[in-house]
Structures are given as C-alpha cells and as structure tokens.
Motif scaffolding. Structure first.
Motif, PDB file in Angstrom:
ATOM      1  N   THR A  66       0.930  -1.115   0.200  1.00  0.00           N
ATOM      2  CA  THR A  66       0.001  -0.111   0.096  1.00  0.00           C
ATOM      3  C   THR A  66       1.065   1.369  -0.020  1.00  0.00           C
ATOM      4  OG1 THR A  66      -0.043   0.010   2.339  1.00  0.00           O
ATOM      5  CG2 THR A  66      -1.928  -1.165   1.060  1.00  0.00           C
ATOM      6  N   LYS A  67       0.188   2.222  -0.452  1.00  0.00           N
ATOM      7  CA  LYS A  67       0.992   3.596  -0.338  1.00  0.00           C
ATOM      8  C   LYS A  67       0.879   4.140   0.940  1.00  0.00           C
ATOM      9  CE  LYS A  67       0.914   8.371  -2.640  1.00  0.00           C
ATOM     10  NZ  LYS A  67       0.483   9.173  -3.797  1.00  0.00           N
ATOM     11  N   SER A  68       2.257   4.866   1.140  1.00  0.00           N
ATOM     12  CA  SER A  68       2.322   5.699   2.447  1.00  0.00           C
ATOM     13  C   SER A  68       1.978   7.083   2.128  1.00  0.00           C
ATOM     14  CB  SER A  68       3.541   5.256   3.073  1.00  0.00           C
ATOM     15  OG  SER A  68       3.845   6.360   4.183  1.00  0.00           O
ATOM     16  N   VAL A  69       0.914   7.759   2.566  1.00  0.00           N
ATOM     17  CA  VAL A  69       0.532   9.046   2.363  1.00  0.00           C
ATOM     18  C   VAL A  69       1.510   9.974   2.854  1.00  0.00           C
ATOM     19  CG1 VAL A  69      -1.438  10.743   2.256  1.00  0.00           C
ATOM     20  CG2 VAL A  69      -1.904   8.429   1.998  1.00  0.00           C
ATOM     21  N   GLN A  70       1.587   9.751   4.285  1.00  0.00           N
ATOM     22  CA  GLN A  70       2.523  10.835   5.009  1.00  0.00           C
ATOM     23  C   GLN A  70       3.968  10.738   4.679  1.00  0.00           C
ATOM     24  OE1 GLN A  70       1.625  11.419   9.379  1.00  0.00           O
ATOM     25  NE2 GLN A  70       0.267   9.362   8.977  1.00  0.00           N
ATOM     26  N   LEU A  71       4.411   9.386   4.381  1.00  0.00           N
ATOM     27  CA  LEU A  71       5.877   9.290   4.224  1.00  0.00           C
ATOM     28  C   LEU A  71       6.228   9.898   2.660  1.00  0.00           C
ATOM     29  CD1 LEU A  71       7.042   6.294   6.190  1.00  0.00           C
ATOM     30  CD2 LEU A  71       7.781   8.374   6.410  1.00  0.00           C
ATOM     31  N   SER A  72       5.265   9.664   1.678  1.00  0.00           N
ATOM     32  CA  SER A  72       5.369  10.125   0.509  1.00  0.00           C
ATOM     33  C   SER A  72       5.333  11.551   0.299  1.00  0.00           C
ATOM     34  CB  SER A  72       4.190   9.695  -0.282  1.00  0.00           C
ATOM     35  OG  SER A  72       4.308   8.311  -0.362  1.00  0.00           O
ATOM     36  N   ALA A  73       4.686  12.212   1.161  1.00  0.00           N
ATOM     37  CA  ALA A  73       4.631  13.709   1.420  1.00  0.00           C
ATOM     38  C   ALA A  73       5.909  14.495   1.922  1.00  0.00           C
ATOM     39  CB  ALA A  73       3.389  14.103   2.301  1.00  0.00           C
ATOM     40  N   LEU A  74       6.405  13.487   3.040  1.00  0.00           N
ATOM     41  CA  LEU A  74       7.622  13.851   3.536  1.00  0.00           C
ATOM     42  C   LEU A  74       8.959  13.833   2.797  1.00  0.00           C
ATOM     43  CD1 LEU A  74       9.121  14.598   6.193  1.00  0.00           C
ATOM     44  CD2 LEU A  74       9.296  12.285   6.684  1.00  0.00           C
TER      45      LEU A  74
END
Length: 486
Positions: A66-74
C-alpha cells in the motif's frame, strides 16, 4: 537430541536436564553443504520462482502493498510498502521455507530437516514444518532472543541452543545433517529458498503498476536475489537498489570485488542483515540484476523504525526498516518524484530493543535532546531553569546535578538535562532561551541532530561518511528537511 541447551560455547549440551559432553565437530571441509558450493554456484531461473509461487499460493499470506500518504509527502517519493511483517511468523522467510519443505522427496520429509538460525528462518521452518507434518530441528546461537527460541518450540520445532555465534550453530547443524541424514537448509542461499523469496517480487509487480524502483534490504542476499530476478524478468526497466547496514556491508564489498568476500560484522540494529559472508547462489543470481548498492548508518535505521511506528502504525525490526532508512538518510535523491516500493520484510523485534530504537530515533529526530547548563546553586536556581523549560512547553525527562568537578564558582551547579520537544524547531527555541539566560550552555553534544545542524551551517564529514547526496528528512515545521550544501 530434543531439548538440547548449551550452557556455554565451550561446554556440552543439556539433554533432558543432564549436562553431557558435546561431540566434537568435524573439520570444516567435512561440513560441506552441497547446495551451496562456492566453486559451482547455482543460478536460480525465473521458472523456479514461478513454480514456487504456484506451490505455496495456499500456504502463504499475500501481504498488502500500500501507498504511504504521510511518508510520500515527507520524502517527495511515491512510496509503497510491501508489508511482509504481516506473515504468520512475522517475516518474508516463510516463502522460501514453505517452498523448500514442499520440494523435499517423500523420504526426506519423513527424516526431516535441520537449519541454523538466530530467528526468522528458524521461526518460518518450525511453523511450516508443523503445518506440513515435517520434523524440523533448528540450531540457535546462545545470543538468539529468548522470545524467538520459545516461539520456535511453540510452533513445534526441535530447538537446540548451541554456539556463541551463528557460525558455530551452523557447524553443529551440518554435523547433525551428516549424522542423521536430515536435509540441511541454508536460510539465505538454498536455491529453493531463493525461488520462494522471489514470489514477493511477483506479488509486488502485480499489486503496484508503473514501478520505477524497488529498494530491498540485504543480509545474506536471498530476498534480493529471488525478488530482483522476478521483477527484472517481467519489467527490466525497474531499478533494483540493495541496502545494507554500514556495519556489515558484505554484499557491497562482494559486488566491488566481483566475487563473494567475507567482511567483519559489528553489532547493529539491523541484526537480521549482519551476515559476514553472503550466499554464493544468491550472489551469482542477483549480481546481474542489482543496479545500485548503498549502506546506511544506525541513526537512520532507528529513525526509520520510529517513522513507521508513528506514520504507518507498523512495528518493524531494524532489518526490515533499512530500505526506508536509506531514503530518510538522503542516499537516494534520484528517486524524488518516482514510484518506489520498499519491502518491510520483518517485524520480529524485541520489546526492549524497540524501546531503545524509539529513543534513538527521537534523538536523531531532534525531539529527544540533552544539554548541560551551569546555574546558580542558591535556592531557586534549579527552579528558575525548570520554569524556562515549562514555559516553552518542553517535557523534562531527566536531570542530574554536578558540583564536585565544577571549576567555576562554588555557588554554581552544573545541570545535565534530557528533555523531549515537539520537533527540531521547538528544540531550537529552548536552546535560544537558555543561551539568553545562561552564559554556559552545552547543547546536544555528539547527538545526531546536533551533527546534522552543524553540517548544514558548516558542511563536514557526517553525510559524506554516510554517503548521503540528497536530503536528510527529520521533523520540524511542516516536516521540513535539511538540504545538503553543494
């Protein structure tokens, strides 16, 4: 042999509660694993991985990716995590273990198998051996976590605790195989193990489309060998990046040398990757599929564990978090804006070790800080210090007073303080307030956060030592990042 326990590396084993002299171990040349011959390495083929996927499909969890929304943004990277820590025994090792057990002949299944492991391989073999009705003996070193030893027994494995390190355990396991006729299964280099681990790669490309790169932790090399083979066979353009702990970079050195070499292994948070000599079959299979190798430091492994707990609600061991650690350390700036998959390949971490990792991660993140300040030893001196700390909303974790070795005036006391802050900006706000009030403040000496800020203001050797060429990610205002100066 059931229930053997070693009292020390040089003594015998306890058999049914009685100490008996240990049989001598044959010379190294007599303890040969025919499936892992350095002179004739076996290169695993894509059809082997396909066969493994078909055979184990009903016995292994198809873990989410699954995609990590928070770590992708970071990080600025489209990050997806393959959550192998959700397997029944907590790691990807089940894939290779089940396939290897299922590939045994009828006679071999009756006699059973033996292996040497300090953790995940032993757990996987014990669990699936019990599921398939195949006797499993695992030899574990005395340094193996008690939790894993007990779990292996609960899963039905015959556990022998012997050897100061995994090398001694392996020699004992090979001796048992030679004497009993059991099949010895190398946890990271048996060809069927490699094929089984490669099924993770097949799942990744099925679950995530248009992948630009995969970042895979490396210990003995079994996971990256099978997975890189599977991924590159289907999608040659996908970049495969291997990550090791800088405290045991066996695969990196082997790639440089063009052959398997032995390196020194130091204590590391990524204990599952501390393999001094990588597998010969794994190296022969993987070397042509790996596009890049990087090594990462302990501070960023701890930080990765912390990030996963906080942002993904995932408890992952050091070895499993090493891929993310490489991203957080700024070692892979070329992945910015790309779609990247990182396997979180294990979650078997001791509770005490997890606590230490979280503390180290907080320190590396600038949220657990220490400083030394000289204050008045008259009534109200310490109270005034505490008032400054409390006014800023900083949490006081520990304080120690030093008087005897202080060289300033007799009415002063040196306070060594540990505090917890919201983020790096909050810590710097406290530092500024202390320096305005007191003339002698030593802030965060030798902490990771301090070294990072020193590097930004005056570039030094820290990130060069870590081979960083990009951004270093830590918590601050809007999770800002420190940019390495050119």
């Amino acid at each position: 042999m059931p229930g053997e326990e070693a009292t020390s590396p040089s003594e015998g084993v306890i058999v049914n509660g009685h100490l008996e002299k240990s049989n001598s171990i044959p010379a190294e040349e007599d303890l040969f694993d025919p499936m892992c011959d350095p002179d004739n390495p076996i290169v695993v083929k894509f059809q082997d991985v396909s066969a493994a996927a078909y055979k184990i499909r009903n016995g292994i969890e198809r873990t989410p990716c699954t995609k990590s929304v928070q770590l992708s943004a970071l990080t600025g990277i489209d990050l997806h995590f393959k959550k192998e820590f959700l397997q029944q025994t907590g790691s990807f090792k089940e894939r290779g273990a089940r396939y290897t057990l299922m590939a045994l002949t009828k006679e071999q299944k009756q006699i059973g198998v033996v292996a040497a492991s300090a953790g995940n391989h032993a757990l996987a073999l014990s669990y699936h051996g019990n599921q398939l009705g195949i006797p499993v003996t695992v030899v574990m070193p005395i340094i193996a976590p008690l939790m894993k030893v007990n779990l292996c027994r609960q899963y039905g494995g015959n556990v022998i605790v012997k050897g100061a390190d995994i090398g001694v355990s392996r020699a004992h396991a090979l001796k048992i195989a030679k004497d009993s006729g059991m099949v010895y299964i190398n946890g990271y280099d048996h060809p069927h193990i490699l094929a089984g681990q490669g099924t993770m790669g097949l799942e990744i490309v099925e679950q995530v489309s248009d992948i630009d790169a995969v970042v895979i932790p490396i210990g003995g090399g079994g996971l990256i060998a099978g997975s890189a083979l599977a991924i590159k066979s289907l999608y040659p353009s996908v970049k495969v990046i291997g990550v090791e702990s800088e405290r045991c970079a066996g695969f990196t050195e082997s790639m440089k040398a063009g052959k398997v070499v032995t390196v020194g292994a130091q204590s590391t948070l990524a204990d599952g990757l501390a393999v001094p000599t990588v597998g010969v079959n794994a190296f022969a299979t993987a070397r042509n599929y790996i596009d890049q190798m990087v090594t990462v430091g302990e501070e960023f492994i701890a930080l990765a564990i912390l990030r996963l707990v906080e942002m993904e609600k995932a408890v992952v061991e050091g070895a499993g978090a090493t891929g993310l650690a490489a991203v957080l350390a700024g070692l892979l700036p070329e992945l910015k804006g790309k779609r990247v998959v990182i396997p979180l390949c294990g979650g078997n971490i001791d509770t005490t070790v997890l606590g230490r990792c979280i503390e180290r991660g907080l320190a590396a993140d600038g949220r657990l800080c220490r400083f030394v300040v000289t204050v008045s030893d008259r009534p109200g001196g310490i109270a005034e210090l505490c008032k400054i700390i409390a006014k800023l909303g900083v949490s006081l974790k520990d304080i120690f007073h030093e008087r005897a070795w202080l060289t300033s005036d007799i009415f002063s006391v040196q306070a060594k303080v540990v505090v917890e802050t919201r983020d790096w900006d909050h810590a710097m706000e406290l530092k500024q307030a202390l320096e305005q009030k007191y003339s002698r403040v030593i802030w965060g000496q030798n902490t990771m956060a301090e070294m990072l800020i020193q590097h930004v203001s005056s570039p030094g050797p820290l990130l060069q030592d870590l081979q960083a060429s990009g951004d270093v990610f830590f918590r601050g205002t809007l999770d800002k990042k420190l940019m390495k100066k050119s």
